[in-house]
Structure formats: structure tokens, C-alpha cells
Design a protein around this motif. Structure first.
Motif, PDB file in Angstrom:
ATOM      1  N   ASN A  83       0.819  -1.215   0.000  1.00  0.00           N
ATOM      2  CA  ASN A  83       0.000   0.000   0.000  1.00  0.00           C
ATOM      3  C   ASN A  83       0.851   1.262   0.000  1.00  0.00           C
ATOM      4  O   ASN A  83       0.440   2.285  -0.546  1.00  0.00           O
ATOM      5  CB  ASN A  83      -0.933  -0.009   1.215  1.00  0.00           C
ATOM      6  CG  ASN A  83      -2.192  -0.830   0.985  1.00  0.00           C
ATOM      7  OD1 ASN A  83      -3.220  -0.311   0.570  1.00  0.00           O
ATOM      8  ND2 ASN A  83      -2.089  -2.132   1.231  1.00  0.00           N
ATOM      9  N   THR A  84       2.016   1.188   0.597  1.00  0.00           N
ATOM     10  CA  THR A  84       2.921   2.339   0.555  1.00  0.00           C
ATOM     11  C   THR A  84       3.365   2.616  -0.878  1.00  0.00           C
ATOM     12  O   THR A  84       3.420   3.786  -1.325  1.00  0.00           O
ATOM     13  CB  THR A  84       4.143   2.082   1.448  1.00  0.00           C
ATOM     14  OG1 THR A  84       3.710   1.860   2.797  1.00  0.00           O
ATOM     15  CG2 THR A  84       5.096   3.275   1.425  1.00  0.00           C
ATOM     16  N   LYS A  85       3.660   1.545  -1.641  1.00  0.00           N
ATOM     17  CA  LYS A  85       4.025   1.718  -3.056  1.00  0.00           C
ATOM     18  C   LYS A  85       2.859   2.301  -3.849  1.00  0.00           C
ATOM     19  O   LYS A  85       3.048   3.175  -4.716  1.00  0.00           O
ATOM     20  CB  LYS A  85       4.439   0.376  -3.650  1.00  0.00           C
ATOM     21  CG  LYS A  85       5.746  -0.168  -3.099  1.00  0.00           C
ATOM     22  CD  LYS A  85       6.077  -1.506  -3.737  1.00  0.00           C
ATOM     23  CE  LYS A  85       7.349  -2.095  -3.171  1.00  0.00           C
ATOM     24  NZ  LYS A  85       7.672  -3.424  -3.787  1.00  0.00           N
ATOM     25  N   MET A  86       1.641   1.814  -3.537  1.00  0.00           N
ATOM     26  CA  MET A  86       0.474   2.315  -4.258  1.00  0.00           C
ATOM     27  C   MET A  86       0.249   3.798  -3.975  1.00  0.00           C
ATOM     28  O   MET A  86      -0.110   4.574  -4.877  1.00  0.00           O
ATOM     29  CB  MET A  86      -0.765   1.496  -3.873  1.00  0.00           C
ATOM     30  CG  MET A  86      -0.688   0.032  -4.277  1.00  0.00           C
ATOM     31  SD  MET A  86      -2.126  -0.948  -3.775  1.00  0.00           S
ATOM     32  CE  MET A  86      -3.374  -0.290  -4.874  1.00  0.00           C
ATOM     33  N   VAL A  87       0.459   4.210  -2.737  1.00  0.00           N
ATOM     34  CA  VAL A  87       0.320   5.637  -2.413  1.00  0.00           C
ATOM     35  C   VAL A  87       1.345   6.474  -3.166  1.00  0.00           C
ATOM     36  O   VAL A  87       1.038   7.553  -3.704  1.00  0.00           O
ATOM     37  CB  VAL A  87       0.449   5.833  -0.891  1.00  0.00           C
ATOM     38  CG1 VAL A  87       0.600   7.321  -0.551  1.00  0.00           C
ATOM     39  CG2 VAL A  87      -0.767   5.260  -0.177  1.00  0.00           C
TER      40      VAL A  87
END
Length: 543
Positions: A244-248
Motif C-alpha cells: 500500500n505504501t508503493k500504491m500511495v
């Protein structure tokens, strides 16, 4: 005296004329000084224990644990802990049932817990207390013998009519050694019912200790399974947070370039924050499980060796013994404890009844008295006495009557508690069987979901590699797969834990333990290398 207590008892107990005649002949042949003592002794031999004789409750007439028949084989899945399980009707339970999980670290940890756990040691000490109390109660079966010695210097007033010594001295020394023997004749079984109650209480404490032992081993298994589950969930949660950090980051880049809206970024940031908030509670639970494993093994959390368990290293038992319902009441320690409490309450009724009946005490004294120590035990200085005392309560303000009624009410209470304990035992087994069936179905569904999520992830990786899907789609597939992993781990843990719970619900196999017959042994001294120690005392010779 026309009729002795022996004659009365013989008449009351069936009017046996032959016994009365024999007693009369024996009484006529005895010296008058010993006649009362002999009559009381025969009364003791003819005595009986008043109150009800306890009878073991029969097993309930139940032929099953659940309303619907259990499936022959539980659902299976091709994952760790997904093996098919079968119930073996009437199967027996081994004492070391935890070895069926085939985990050497788990076996070693349970052995440490059984050797060093403070709660189990306290239960063993409580059993030793109950055993010694029972032995102390048996002392009422035997006469009390005591020895005494008195020495005094006395002066009679000069105006006394006669001085105490035969030499008419008014100032003299008096030395008196003597031996006294007393015996309370257990005519109506007061002592026997008291000891019977103590023995039943000892059995209740013994079953309580066995329950503590079984609960301890089950708690260790459950804690180890929960620790392994939490470690897997933390690993998957961290991967989810990383995804999710990569997606953000990607959405922020796309927002800056105008390829994404602010709403999409806010939704992803919210999801990331929610995932991050789930990690600290999991870490807290993992730390608590580590501390629990240490304390269960009798160690301080700061001094215990790190224990790391993995669900993949545990083998699920495939053959589940299912005791017959008629045998469950004999296997469950809590049912045995309730039955022993019921037995103790029954014996207390006899104690209360006996307290309302006459009490006979036989006594004898022998010794010597002299004016000088060197004259003791010489001819003419000895004395002896033999006597029998009869005491019967006449008016106690209703105390003894209400104590008897209270004892009967206590028996009714113990009987209802026994019935409730039996019902709870069957409920525990039924609940566990239902949980196992649903666990198998839930694990099968979770395994299918994880397989589907893995297929989705593989296809997304292939499409992303070939340029047919974006990176966000790939991350979304990875996120779905990690979430499926968490659900799968939780389903696996539930199946392992409920399998252990079944062994506990069926009694834990304590009757096969090598030390089952020695479970009332005196516990060893506290080990100062573990959770602390207290001053110890050594046993002295019994008096």
C-alpha cells in the motif's frame, strides 16, 4: 442396673436375644471395676455409622454428543493443517496427547511447564495438604496416650485435722509420674464419617490437580499455535503495508502528472493508515504470547529462551479419538471433583447426625506418687483407675438440629452442582465437535480463496510483464493475496487449537499417565532457579 447400653443396642438392632444373653454372661464374669469398660467396648464393636452410605452416580443415559450425526471424515485442504480428520468412536486418549502434533520444541516446552509451572506445583501442594489432613483424621481411630510428671512442695496448715502424707508431716514434697490413656468409642460412626469426608475431599483436590495439569498442557499448545499464527499475520500485514505504501507513492506521482484524482489518493492513503493501525495490536499480542509461554513454563519473561513456532512445523492429528458418552463422566477431572464433593457432603450428613447421639469415652490412668523421687514406683506408691464416660446432648438451642439440616441441604447443593458439571462437560465436547467441523470447512474455503488469489497474482504479474496491465493492478492483486494469506493462517490456527481443545474436553488421558497413581505425592521443594522460592521446612518424625 438392669439393662446396659449393650443390651439396649442389641435390642434396637434386631432384638437378637442370643447376643444379649452372651453379653450378660460376660458382664457377670467381669470384675465390677471393669464391667462398664467391657460393656462400652462391646458397644463399640456392635456400632454402626449413621447417615447415608454414598453411592456413585450412574452415567447419564445419553448416546451421542450432537443432535446430528457427525461426518465420517472432515473436509480437507491441501495446506498445512488441512489434512482430513476422522473420529474414532470409543477411541482412547494418550496421556501425552500433544505428541500427536509431532513438534519436538512443543513437546519440550510442555515438559518444562509440567515440571516448573507454579500453578501446577501449588495444586500438587494442595493435594499433599489434603492427604495429610486425611491421615491426621485417621488418628481418631486410635487411643490417645500421654505421659506426665508433676513435682510440688506443699504445706498444710497446722490446724488441719490430718496431714496428707501418711507420716502426718505438714511440710512435704510430692512427686507424681503417670500415664493416661483415653479412647472415644466410635459407636455411631462419627470418626468414620469424618474420615470418609476427608478422603472424599482429598479426591476432590486430586481431580482439581489433574484438571490443572490438563489445562496447563492445553494452554501451552494453544499459546504456541497462537504465537505461530500471529507471526504469520504480522509478516503478511507488513507486506500489505509495503504494497500500500508503493500504491500511495504511485498515486501521488500520477496526481502530480495529472493522471489520477485526489479522491483516489485519499482513499489509498486511508487504506494504508488503517493497515498501519492493525500492526501494533498484532505486535502486542505476539509479545503477550511470548510472555505467556515463558510464565507457563515457570520462567520469568526476561529470562526465558525465545520460543518460535511455525504452523507448517505442526502436524495435525488425523485420527481423533471420541470417547463414548457413558465414559466421559469417568474421564473428566471436573466431573470427578464434583462427584467427590458430593461424597464429602454425604459423609457430613452422618457427622451431623452422630453429633446428636451419645458419646462414650473410655479412660485409664496409672502412675506412682511419693514424697521423694527415690521412692517412686516402690510398693505401695502406685495407683490406677479405669473409667467410662457417657455424654449425650440434651439441649443445644437447636444448633445440632439445624446443622444436620444444613448438611442435608449441602448435599442437595453438591448433587445439583454435579449435575451441572456433567451437563457442562457434554456441552464442551459438543461445542468442540461443532467447531472442528466448521473449522475444516472454513479452512477449505480459505485455502480455495488463497489459491484463487495466487492465480490472480500470477496472471497480474504476467500481464504487467507483458505490458497489458498497470503497476497498480499488480499491487492490488498482491494485496488481495496477502489478505487471503491472513485469513488462511487464522483458519489454520483455529483448527489446531480446537483439535487440542477436543483432547482437553474428553479428559486429557490422565488415566494413562505413569504417575497417575502417585499424584498425591509430596511435591518437591521450590526451585530457586525459576520464578522464586520460599523458605522450606523438612518433615519431622510423626508424633
Amino acid at each position: 442396673m438392669n439393662e446396659t447400653w449393650v443390651d439396649v443396642l442389641a435390642r434396637v438392632r434386631g432384638g437378637r436375644a442370643q447376643r444379649a444373653d452372651g453379653v450378660s454372661r460376660l458382664r457377670d464374669g467381669l470384675p465390677s471395676a471393669l464391667r462398664c469398660g467391657g460393656a462400652a467396648l462391646l458397644l463399640l464393636l456392635a456400632g454402626c455409622a449413621v447417615g447415608p452410605d454414598f453411592s456413585k452416580p450412574s452415567a447419564p443415559d445419553v448416546h451421542g454428543y450432537t443432535r446430528r450425526p457427525l461426518p465420517a471424515t472432515l473436509a480437507s485442504a491441501d495446506v498445512a493443517g488441512g489434512q482430513a480428520q476422522q473420529f474414532v468412536e470409543g477411541g482412547d486418549i494418550p496421556a501425552d496427547w500433544w505428541t500427536l502434533f509431532h513438534s519436538p520444541p512443543l513437546n519440550a516446552l510442555i515438559e518444562q511447564a509440567l515440571a516448573h509451572n507454579a500453578d501446577l506445583k501449588a495444586a500438587q501442594a494442595a493435594l499433599a495438604v489434603a492427604r495429610e489432613n486425611t491421615k491426621a483424621g485417621r488418628g481418631a481411630y486410635y487411643p490417645n496416650v500421654s505421659a506426665g510428671f508433676s513435682a510440688s512442695r506443699e504445706q498444710d496448715p497446722p490446724g488441719a485435722l490430718a496431714a496428707v502424707p501418711s507420716n502426718n508431716a505438714f511440710l512435704y514434697n510430692l512427686f507424681t509420674p503417670q500415664v493416661s490413656v483415653s479412647y472415644v468409642a466410635d459407636v455411631f460412626g462419627l470418626n468414620r464419617r469424618t474420615v470418609e469426608s476427608l478422603q472424599a475431599q482429598q479426591q476432590a483436590v486430586r481431580f482439581q490437580m489433574l484438571a490443572t495439569r490438563i489445562t496447563l498442557s492445553t494452554n501451552v499448545v494453544a499459546a504456541a499455535v497462537q504465537q505461530a499464527s500471529l507471526r504469520a499475520q504480522i509478516e503478511a500485514t507488513r507486506e500489505l503495508i509495503a504494497i500500500n505504501t508503493k500504491m500511495v507513492k504511485i498515486l501521488r506521482y500520477q496526481l502530480a502528472k495529472g493522471y489520477a484524482g485526489r479522491l483516489d489518493l485519499a482513499a489509498q492513503e486511508s487504506q494504508l493508515a488503517q493497515l498501519q493501525s492493525t500492526l501494533p495490536p498484532l505486535l502486542t499480542q505476539l509479545a503477550q504470547q511470548d510472555d505467556l509461554l515463558a510464565v507457563l513454563a515457570g520462567r520469568f519473561p526476561s529470562q526465558a529462551e525465545a520460543q518460535t513456532f511455525d504452523l507448517a512445523s505442526l502436524q495435525l492429528p488425523q485420527q481423533l479419538p471420541l470417547s463414548l458418552p457413558s465414559a466421559l463422566v469417568a474421564q473428566r477431572p471436573d466431573v470427578g471433583q464434583a462427584e467427590a464433593n458430593m461424597h464429602a457432603a454425604s459423609a457430613q450428613i452422618g457427622v451431623a447426625i452422630a453429633n446428636r447421639l451419645p458419646n462414650i469415652t473410655l479412660s485409664a490412668n496409672a502412675g506412682s506418687t511419693a514424697l521423694a523421687i527415690n521412692q517412686l514406683f516402690k510398693s505401695g506408691t502406685g495407683f490406677w483407675s479405669v473409667g467410662a464416660d457417657l455424654a449425650a446432648p440434651i439441649f443445644q438451642g437447636g444448633t445440632l438440629l439445624h446443622q444436620e439440616r444444613a448438611a442435608k441441604a449441602a448435599y442437595v447443593q453438591a448433587a445439583e452442582q454435579y449435575r451441572g458439571t456433567v451437563l457442562t462437560a457434554f456441552q464442551n465436547v459438543a461445542d468442540t465437535l461443532a467447531a472442528l467441523q466448521h473449522d475444516a470447512e472454513g479452512l477449505q474455503a480459505a485455502a480455495h480463496a488463497a489459491d484463487a488469489a495466487k492465480v490472480t497474482l500470477d496472471l497480474s504479474q504476467r500481464q504487467y510483464k507483458d505490458g497489458y496491465a498497470g503497476y497498480l493492478s499488480l499491487l492490488s492483486a498482491e494485496q488481495g493475496y496477502q489478505q487471503a494469506r491472513i485469513a488462511l493462517v487464522q483458519a489454520q490456527a483455529s483448527r489446531y487449537a480446537d483439535t487440542a481443545a477436543l483432547f482437553q474436553a474428553l479428559g486429557g488421558g490422565w488415566w494413562h499417565a505413569a504417575d497417575a497413581g502417585q499424584s498425591d505425592a509430596v511435591p518437591s521443594e521450590p526451585d530457586p532457579t525459576h520464578a522464586g522460592h520460599a523458605p522450606t521446612t523438612r518433615d519431622s518424625d510423626e508424633k
